[in-house]
Design a protein around this motif. Structure first.
Motif, PDB file in Angstrom:
ATOM      1  N   ARG A  80      13.199 -12.115  18.122  1.00 38.07           N
ATOM      2  CA  ARG A  80      12.909 -11.587  16.619  1.00 38.07           C
ATOM      3  C   ARG A  80      11.520 -11.119  16.634  1.00 38.07           C
ATOM      4  O   ARG A  80      11.089 -10.109  15.989  1.00 38.07           O
ATOM      5  N   TYR A  81      10.796 -11.206  17.983  1.00 37.62           N
ATOM      6  CA  TYR A  81       9.613 -10.416  17.941  1.00 37.62           C
ATOM      7  C   TYR A  81       9.535  -9.450  19.097  1.00 37.62           C
ATOM      8  O   TYR A  81       8.470  -9.148  19.519  1.00 37.62           O
ATOM      9  N   GLY A  82      10.606  -8.824  19.515  1.00 35.40           N
ATOM     10  CA  GLY A  82      10.747  -7.778  20.346  1.00 35.40           C
ATOM     11  C   GLY A  82      10.859  -8.023  21.827  1.00 35.40           C
ATOM     12  O   GLY A  82      10.900  -7.215  22.670  1.00 35.40           O
ATOM     13  N   TRP A  83      10.890  -9.273  22.196  1.00 34.45           N
ATOM     14  CA  TRP A  83      11.178  -9.675  23.618  1.00 34.45           C
ATOM     15  C   TRP A  83      12.785  -9.353  23.906  1.00 34.45           C
ATOM     16  O   TRP A  83      13.645  -9.779  23.199  1.00 34.45           O
ATOM     17  N   THR A  84      12.897  -9.044  25.173  1.00 35.44           N
ATOM     18  CA  THR A  84      14.177  -8.795  25.688  1.00 35.44           C
ATOM     19  C   THR A  84      14.413  -9.667  26.882  1.00 35.44           C
ATOM     20  O   THR A  84      13.968  -9.819  27.861  1.00 35.44           O
ATOM     21  N   TYR A  85      15.851 -10.442  26.884  1.00 40.98           N
ATOM     22  CA  TYR A  85      16.311 -11.348  27.809  1.00 40.98           C
ATOM     23  C   TYR A  85      16.505 -10.135  29.056  1.00 40.98           C
ATOM     24  O   TYR A  85      17.267  -9.204  29.128  1.00 40.98           O
ATOM     25  N   ILE A  86      16.147 -10.696  30.281  1.00 37.37           N
ATOM     26  CA  ILE A  86      16.303  -9.782  31.551  1.00 37.37           C
ATOM     27  C   ILE A  86      17.006 -10.611  32.549  1.00 37.37           C
ATOM     28  O   ILE A  86      17.406 -10.016  33.615  1.00 37.37           O
TER      29      ILE A  86
END
Length: 153
Positions: free
Chosen positions: A126-132
């Protein structure tokens, strides 16, 4: 009611309160946080850094920036760790303020990205973090690793 985010390194008078807070909230022996945070006040290294969110001079939240969060992806740094908001203060977007603050602090320290590991799904996205990808802990657990760009002011 005023909120303030402080760096323990810049306000060492908060050392004991910070050690107690992190230790209590995360259930980790006090001596571990005491050693880490007290040494972070005098090191020339960029990391670790510890932050507290205050409301009317009472600690209501926290986070840290560290080199690695006990996870196999040691090629990534810094990691945001120990993000916490008191239950009585949740639902006010204070966690997002700490996440945002961490991204600014990482940029000031010269990092282009910030990472974290968690078992939560949905919150950080929701806050712009991307699962890598997955990261593996020495005690056998697997965590989701996220990244986000640091921010300039």
């Amino acid at each position: 009611m005023s909120y303030e985010i402080i760096a323990v390194r810049e306000k060492p008078e908060y050392l004991e309160k910070a050690v107690d807070y992190f230790s209590t909230k995360w259930g980790i022996e006090r001596i571990i946080y005491e050693d880490c945070i007290s040494n972070s006040l005098k090191t020339e290294s960029k990391l670790p850094r510890w932050y507290l969110m205050l409301k009317d001079n009472q600690i209501i939240g926290s986070y840290g920036l560290i080199t690695n969060d006990f996870v196999s992806r040691q090629d990534l740094s810094p990691y945001l760790c120990a993000l916490y908001i008191e239950e009585s203060e949740r639902g006010k977007e204070l966690g997002s303020q700490l996440l945002h603050h961490a991204r600014f602090e990482a940029k000031k320290l010269g990092f282009s990205k910030v990472y974290l590991c968690t078992d939560h799904i949905g919150y950080y996205e929701r806050y712009g973090w991307t699962y890598i990808g997955a990261g593996y802990h020495p005690w056998g657990e697997i965590s989701r690793i996220y990244e986000c760009d640091s921010l300039s002011e």
